[in-house]
Scaffold this active site. Structure first.
Site, mmCIF file in Angstrom:
data_model
loop_
_atom_site.group_PDB
_atom_site.id
_atom_site.type_symbol
_atom_site.label_atom_id
_atom_site.label_comp_id
_atom_site.label_asym_id
_atom_site.label_seq_id
_atom_site.Cartn_x
_atom_site.Cartn_y
_atom_site.Cartn_z
ATOM 1 C CE1 TYR A 142 6.098 7.964 13.322
ATOM 2 C CE2 TYR A 142 7.547 8.733 11.594
ATOM 3 C CZ TYR A 142 6.290 8.379 12.016
ATOM 4 O OH TYR A 142 5.242 8.432 11.141
ATOM 5 C CE LYS A 193 -5.378 4.305 23.196
ATOM 6 N NZ LYS A 193 -6.829 3.948 23.322
ATOM 7 C CG ASP A 226 -9.204 5.882 21.336
ATOM 8 O OD1 ASP A 226 -8.972 6.859 22.091
ATOM 9 O OD2 ASP A 226 -9.677 4.811 21.752
ATOM 10 C CG ASP A 250 2.281 9.642 10.204
ATOM 11 O OD1 ASP A 250 2.365 10.476 9.279
ATOM 12 O OD2 ASP A 250 2.330 8.416 10.020
ATOM 13 C CG ASP A 254 -2.160 11.106 6.425
ATOM 14 O OD1 ASP A 254 -1.403 12.095 6.375
ATOM 15 O OD2 ASP A 254 -1.939 10.047 5.801
HETATM 16 C C1 IPM Z 1 4.615 12.343 7.041
HETATM 17 C C2 IPM Z 1 5.019 11.052 6.380
HETATM 18 C C3 IPM Z 1 6.343 10.586 6.959
HETATM 19 C C4 IPM Z 1 6.106 10.253 8.412
HETATM 20 C C5 IPM Z 1 7.024 9.440 6.223
HETATM 21 C C6 IPM Z 1 7.225 9.728 4.760
HETATM 22 C C7 IPM Z 1 8.341 9.074 6.873
HETATM 23 O O1 IPM Z 1 4.007 10.120 6.483
HETATM 24 O O2 IPM Z 1 5.404 13.304 7.039
HETATM 25 O O3 IPM Z 1 3.489 12.405 7.566
HETATM 26 O O4 IPM Z 1 5.681 9.149 8.749
HETATM 27 O O5 IPM Z 1 6.357 11.128 9.242
HETATM 28 MG MG MG Z 2 2.189 10.891 7.305
#
Ligand code: IPM
Ligand code: MG
Length: 369
Positions: A142, A193, A226, A250, A254
Site C-alpha cells: 500500500y 506467501k 492462499d 484486506d 473481507d
Molecule cells: C479497507 C478498505 C480500504 C483498504 C480502502 C477503502 C482504501 O478496503 O479498509 O479494507 O483497502 O484498506
Molecule cells: Mg478492504
C-alpha cells in the site's frame, strides 16, 4: 477532568447515515452511563474533496492527531472514480492511517447465533465463530516505494508497486497479535506467501522470532495466505488470531466478514503507539465501504459502525464492560428478529431501516439498565 474526545468523520455514501445511529449510541452512554464525550465532526474522503479539493484537509489531520479516538464512516463513490489518484477519497483514509501510524488493524469476525443460519456457509461451520484478524496497516504494498505508472520506453507503460517490510514493522504488529492471543485462546496463525516472496520469508522469520523470544506461551503456526483463505471458508473455527500483512489482510478480512453473514456486521479498530495520556492512537471504522448503490435510502446496516464504537469503548477508553453491554444490546436486537436488508436472506421478515435499527439498539440498552 476533561471529557474524552472523539472526532467523527462520517465520509461518503452510507457513512453519514450509519454515523447518525452511532451518535445516538454515544449520546446514550453520556446520558445513562456517566460517560460524556466531547464529540466533534469533520469531513473526509469525497465529502472533503468537494469542500476543500483534498480528501483530507491539514486541519482535519491535525484534529485527528489531537483527539483520543477517531470514528470514521466510509469513503469513496463512483462520482470520484475519475479523480487523480492523489486526491481520490481513499487517499484521505490512507493518510490518516499512515500519519497516525496506526499499524495494527484489528478486525474481529464474530458470528451471532441469530445470524448463524444466514451465512452462505453451513450452520456448523460458523456457529460460535470468534476470530480476530490483525492486519498490518501502515506498510507493505500500500505504501512501498517505488510506485507509479511510467512509460516503459518501448511504447507501452508499466505500473509499479513495491511490497516492503522491515524487521521492526513486522515485529510490532506481531506483538499486537500475540498480546491479543494471550487474552483469547492463545493461538496465532501468521499468513504470508513465503513460497514466492522474500518479504514473506522475512515476515515468517520475524514473527517466529517474536514468538520464540517474547511469547513462548503462545502457540504459533504459519500458513500461505492462499491456503489461509481456503481454510477460512472450509473450517474458520480452527483459527483464534490471524496476523498478516496489509494487502493479504484486506482480502482475508473481507472473506472473514462474509462468514458472519454480512459485511454490514464487521467493525474494526486501528491502533498505534500509546499517546502521552497512555491511550493508543486510534481510529475505529466499519470494514464495509461506502455502498453508494444504497446510500441515502435508509437501507444501510449501522451495526458494524456501532460495534466499532464498542471497540473504542474497549481499546481507547478502557470500558470493556460497557463494550460488552453494547454488544449484548446488538445481539438482543438480532435475536428479536430485526434485520436490515443486507441480513434478509431467505427469511420472511420485513426489513427495518437504518434509523429503526439504531433506535432498537438504544432501546435494548435502555431495557438492560
Ligand atoms: C479497507 C478498505 C480500504 C483498504 C480502502 C477503502 C482504501 O478496503 O479498509 O479494507 O483497502 O484498506
Ligand atoms: Mg478492504
Amino acid at each position: 477532568m476533561t471529557n474524552p474526545s472523539i472526532l467523527i468523520l462520517p465520509g461518503d455514501g452510507i457513512g453519514p447515515e450509519v454515523m447518525t445511529e452511532v451518535r445516538k449510541v454515544i449520546d446514550w452512554f453520556g446520558a445513562n452511563r456517566g460517560m460524556a464525550f466531547d464529540v466533534s465532526e469533520d469531513l473526509v474522503g469525497g465529502a472533503a474533496y468537494d469542500a476543500h479539493g483534498t480528501p483530507l484537509a491539514d486541519e482535519t489531520m491535525a484534529r485527528a492527531q489531537s483527539v483520543d479516538a477517531v470514528l470514521l464512516g466510509a469513503v469513496g463513490g463512483p462520482k470520484y472514480d475519475e479523480l487523480d489518484f492523489a486526491v481520490k477519497p481513499e487517499r484521505g483514509l490512507l493518510r490518516l492511517r499512515k500519519e497516525m501510524d496506526l499499524f495494527a488493524n484489528l478486525r474481529p469476525a464474530v458470528c451471532f447465533d441469530a445470524l448463524a443460519d444466514f451465512s452462505s456457509l453451513k450452520h456448523d461451520v460458523i456457529a460460535g465463530l470468534d476470530i480476530m484478524i490483525v492486519r498490518e496497516l501502515t506498510s507493505g504494498v500500500y505504501f512501498g516505494e517505488p510506485r507509479g505508472i511510467q512509460d516503459d520506453n518501448e511504447g507501452g507503460r508499466v505500473g509499479i508497486n513495491t511490497q516492503r517490510y522491515t524487521t521492526s514493522e513486522i515485529r510490532r504488529v506481531a506483538r499486537s497479535a500475540f498480546d491479543l492471543a494471550r487474552k483469547r485462546a492463545g493461538r496465532v496463525c501468521s499468513m504470508e506467501k513465503a513460497n514466492v516472496m522474500e518479504s514473506g520469508v522475512l515476515w515468517r522469520e520475524e514473527v517466529q522470532w517474536v514468538r520464540d523470544n517474547e511469547y513462548p506461551d503462545v502457540e504459533l503456526s504459519h500458513m500461505y495466505a492462499d491456503a489461509g483463505a481456503m481454510q477460512l471458508v472450509r473450517w474458520p473455527k480452527q483459527f483464534d488470531v490471524i496476523v498478516t500483512d496489509n494487502l493479504f489482510g484486506d482480502l482475508l478480512s473481507d472473506v472473514a466478514a462474509m462468514l458472519t453473514g454480512s459485511l454490514g456486521m464487521l467493525p474494526s479498530a486501528s491502533l498505534g503507539a500509546p499517546m502521552a495520556n497512555g491511550r493508543p492512537k486510534a481510529l475505529y471504522e466499519p470494514v464495509h465501504g461506502s455502498a453508494p448503490d444504497i446510500a441515502g435510502q435508509g437501507k444501510a446496516n449501522p451495526i458494524a459502525c456501532i460495534m466499532s464504537f464498542a471497540m473504542a469503548l474497549r481499546y481507547s477508553f478502557d470500558r470493556g464492560a460497557e463494550a460488552d453491554r453494547l454488544e449484548a444490546a446488538v445481539e438482543k436486537v438480532l435475536a428479536d428478529g430485526l434485520r436490515t436488508p443486507d441480513l434478509m436472506g431467505q427469511q420472511d421478515l420485513a426489513p427495518v431501516s437504518t434509523a429503526e435499527m439504531g433506535d432498537a439498539i438504544t432501546a435494548a440498552l435502555d431495557a438492560g439498565i
